[in-house]
Write a protein that holds these residues in place. Structure first.
Motif, PDB file in Angstrom:
ATOM      1  N   SER A  19       0.818  -1.213   0.000  1.00  0.00           N
ATOM      2  CA  SER A  19       0.000   0.000   0.000  1.00  0.00           C
ATOM      3  C   SER A  19       0.852   1.264   0.000  1.00  0.00           C
ATOM      4  CB  SER A  19      -0.969   0.001   1.178  1.00  0.00           C
ATOM      5  OG  SER A  19      -0.265  -0.052   2.391  1.00  0.00           O
ATOM      6  N   HIS A  20       1.929   1.284   0.766  1.00  0.00           N
ATOM      7  CA  HIS A  20       2.790   2.474   0.806  1.00  0.00           C
ATOM      8  C   HIS A  20       3.440   2.709  -0.561  1.00  0.00           C
ATOM      9  CE1 HIS A  20       5.458   5.529   2.372  1.00  0.00           C
ATOM     10  NE2 HIS A  20       6.495   4.861   1.901  1.00  0.00           N
ATOM     11  N   HIS A  21       3.949   1.650  -1.153  1.00  0.00           N
ATOM     12  CA  HIS A  21       4.596   1.751  -2.464  1.00  0.00           C
ATOM     13  C   HIS A  21       3.601   2.222  -3.529  1.00  0.00           C
ATOM     14  CE1 HIS A  21       7.207   0.816  -5.822  1.00  0.00           C
ATOM     15  NE2 HIS A  21       6.278   0.038  -6.322  1.00  0.00           N
ATOM     16  N   SER A  26       1.123   6.244  -7.193  1.00  0.00           N
ATOM     17  CA  SER A  26      -0.042   7.006  -7.652  1.00  0.00           C
ATOM     18  C   SER A  26       0.162   8.505  -7.456  1.00  0.00           C
ATOM     19  CB  SER A  26      -1.312   6.528  -6.953  1.00  0.00           C
ATOM     20  OG  SER A  26      -1.215   6.711  -5.569  1.00  0.00           O
ATOM     21  N   ASN A  27       0.805   8.908  -6.366  1.00  0.00           N
ATOM     22  CA  ASN A  27       1.074  10.339  -6.159  1.00  0.00           C
ATOM     23  C   ASN A  27       2.028  10.884  -7.221  1.00  0.00           C
ATOM     24  OD1 ASN A  27      -0.601  10.520  -3.939  1.00  0.00           O
ATOM     25  ND2 ASN A  27       1.031  10.158  -2.466  1.00  0.00           N
ATOM     26  N   LYS A  28       3.040  10.105  -7.554  1.00  0.00           N
ATOM     27  CA  LYS A  28       3.984  10.528  -8.586  1.00  0.00           C
ATOM     28  C   LYS A  28       3.284  10.624  -9.945  1.00  0.00           C
ATOM     29  CE  LYS A  28       8.617   9.454 -10.227  1.00  0.00           C
ATOM     30  NZ  LYS A  28       9.760   8.535 -10.099  1.00  0.00           N
ATOM     31  N   ALA A  29       2.427   9.655 -10.237  1.00  0.00           N
ATOM     32  CA  ALA A  29       1.692   9.666 -11.506  1.00  0.00           C
ATOM     33  C   ALA A  29       0.724  10.846 -11.565  1.00  0.00           C
ATOM     34  CB  ALA A  29       0.949   8.351 -11.689  1.00  0.00           C
ATOM     35  N   LEU A  30       0.105  11.178 -10.439  1.00  0.00           N
ATOM     36  CA  LEU A  30      -0.811  12.325 -10.412  1.00  0.00           C
ATOM     37  C   LEU A  30      -0.072  13.627 -10.703  1.00  0.00           C
ATOM     38  CD1 LEU A  30      -3.137  11.448  -7.406  1.00  0.00           C
ATOM     39  CD2 LEU A  30      -3.809  11.706  -9.796  1.00  0.00           C
ATOM     40  N   LYS A  31       1.136  13.746 -10.198  1.00  0.00           N
ATOM     41  CA  LYS A  31       1.937  14.940 -10.483  1.00  0.00           C
ATOM     42  C   LYS A  31       2.242  15.034 -11.974  1.00  0.00           C
ATOM     43  CE  LYS A  31       4.101  15.146  -5.948  1.00  0.00           C
ATOM     44  NZ  LYS A  31       5.322  14.907  -5.168  1.00  0.00           N
ATOM     45  N   LEU A  57       5.051   9.469 -19.844  1.00  0.00           N
ATOM     46  CA  LEU A  57       5.203  10.095 -18.527  1.00  0.00           C
ATOM     47  C   LEU A  57       4.408   9.409 -17.419  1.00  0.00           C
ATOM     48  CD1 LEU A  57       5.068  13.927 -19.303  1.00  0.00           C
ATOM     49  CD2 LEU A  57       7.048  12.559 -18.684  1.00  0.00           C
ATOM     50  N   VAL A  58       3.150   9.148 -17.683  1.00  0.00           N
ATOM     51  CA  VAL A  58       2.262   8.674 -16.615  1.00  0.00           C
ATOM     52  C   VAL A  58       2.218   7.152 -16.549  1.00  0.00           C
ATOM     53  CG1 VAL A  58      -0.076   8.783 -15.674  1.00  0.00           C
ATOM     54  CG2 VAL A  58       0.877  10.764 -16.851  1.00  0.00           C
ATOM     55  N   ARG A  59       1.987   6.514 -17.680  1.00  0.00           N
ATOM     56  CA  ARG A  59       1.810   5.059 -17.660  1.00  0.00           C
ATOM     57  C   ARG A  59       3.065   4.330 -17.194  1.00  0.00           C
ATOM     58  NH1 ARG A  59      -0.382   1.931 -22.831  1.00  0.00           N
ATOM     59  NH2 ARG A  59       1.795   1.865 -23.414  1.00  0.00           N
ATOM     60  N   THR A  60       4.234   4.813 -17.593  1.00  0.00           N
ATOM     61  CA  THR A  60       5.468   4.166 -17.133  1.00  0.00           C
ATOM     62  C   THR A  60       5.589   4.228 -15.618  1.00  0.00           C
ATOM     63  OG1 THR A  60       6.668   6.225 -17.518  1.00  0.00           O
ATOM     64  CG2 THR A  60       6.761   4.565 -19.257  1.00  0.00           C
ATOM     65  N   THR A  61       5.126   5.316 -15.037  1.00  0.00           N
ATOM     66  CA  THR A  61       5.153   5.451 -13.581  1.00  0.00           C
ATOM     67  C   THR A  61       4.169   4.484 -12.936  1.00  0.00           C
ATOM     68  OG1 THR A  61       5.703   7.779 -13.824  1.00  0.00           O
ATOM     69  CG2 THR A  61       4.903   7.088 -11.676  1.00  0.00           C
ATOM     70  N   LEU A  62       2.980   4.377 -13.510  1.00  0.00           N
ATOM     71  CA  LEU A  62       1.962   3.484 -12.944  1.00  0.00           C
ATOM     72  C   LEU A  62       2.387   2.018 -13.008  1.00  0.00           C
ATOM     73  CD1 LEU A  62      -1.324   5.001 -14.395  1.00  0.00           C
ATOM     74  CD2 LEU A  62      -0.525   5.108 -12.039  1.00  0.00           C
ATOM     75  N   GLU A  63       3.110   1.660 -14.042  1.00  0.00           N
ATOM     76  CA  GLU A  63       3.470   0.258 -14.235  1.00  0.00           C
ATOM     77  C   GLU A  63       4.830  -0.102 -13.647  1.00  0.00           C
ATOM     78  OE1 GLU A  63       3.094  -0.382 -18.417  1.00  0.00           O
ATOM     79  OE2 GLU A  63       0.925  -0.173 -18.358  1.00  0.00           O
ATOM     80  N   TYR A  64       5.462   0.851 -12.984  1.00  0.00           N
ATOM     81  CA  TYR A  64       6.779   0.596 -12.408  1.00  0.00           C
ATOM     82  C   TYR A  64       6.704  -0.559 -11.411  1.00  0.00           C
ATOM     83  CZ  TYR A  64      11.067   1.273  -9.789  1.00  0.00           C
ATOM     84  OH  TYR A  64      12.272   1.077  -9.175  1.00  0.00           O
ATOM     85  N   SER A  65       7.509  -1.562 -11.602  1.00  0.00           N
ATOM     86  CA  SER A  65       7.613  -2.772 -10.767  1.00  0.00           C
ATOM     87  C   SER A  65       6.281  -3.501 -10.606  1.00  0.00           C
ATOM     88  CB  SER A  65       8.234  -2.453  -9.403  1.00  0.00           C
ATOM     89  OG  SER A  65       7.385  -1.660  -8.616  1.00  0.00           O
ATOM     90  N   ALA A  66       5.420  -3.389 -11.590  1.00  0.00           N
ATOM     91  CA  ALA A  66       4.096  -4.021 -11.526  1.00  0.00           C
ATOM     92  C   ALA A  66       4.136  -5.534 -11.312  1.00  0.00           C
ATOM     93  CB  ALA A  66       3.294  -3.684 -12.772  1.00  0.00           C
TER      94      ALA A  66
END
Length: 158
Positions: A19-21, A26-31, A57-66
């Motif tokens: 949850s923390h990760h 999600s906060n980074k992706a929102l930015k 920019l956004v999707r790569t952040t969301l999928e990081y270490s998925a």
């Protein structure tokens, strides 16, 4: 530089609590999503450019270490999903009440869940290939050691 994780971090990792990760992701992706919104509001950028901006920019952040956090509970993943739906509405110019799945489909985006499944399968295959390669190398080293010992010349006593 080597970083030693805190005891609290280790306990979270041990319990597989992502949850923390995922909150950080999600906060980074929102930015980064804010950049996309600004492009639409002030620059009037074309849809294809917005889609490329989103994927880089956004999707790569969301999928990081998925593949690692994919087993997380669905309640934890909801935060990531909520971030995923925003860009599809921005790109299509849809209102916030538009159905999320329809907005994704209109953009031509695969769902985050499907992309995570694909990434997990690819990750698993890579790990299996690495494991097989290591076993092959290990067995060839063992065989070469045995061959060297058998073929050594013995000293003659004369």
């Amino acid at each position: 530089m080597f970083h030693i994780p805190s005891t609290q971090t280790l306990l979270k990792m041990q319990n597989c609590n992502f949850s923390h990760h995922l909150k950080q992701i999600s906060n980074k992706a929102l930015k980064r999503l804010y950049i996309l919104k600004r492009c639409v509001m002030h620059l009037g950028i074309r849809r294809k450019t917005l889609l490329n901006t989103y994927t880089s920019l956004v999707r790569t952040t969301l999928e990081y270490s998925a593949p690692i956090w994919a087993p997380a509970s669905s309640s934890v993943k909801e935060k990531i999903d909520s971030v995923q739906y925003g860009p599809s509405k921005i790109i299509t110019g849809a209102v916030s009440s538009t159905n999320n799945v329809k907005a994704e489909t209109e953009c031509g985006l695969a769902s985050l869940e499907n992309r995570i499944k694909l990434a997990t399968i690819k990750f698993k295959n890579k790990m299996q290939n690495i494991s097989q390669a290591l076993q092959t190398i290990s067995s060839s080293i063992k065989h070469s050691k045995h061959g060297v010992e058998k073929n050594r010349l013995k000293r003659s006593s004369t």
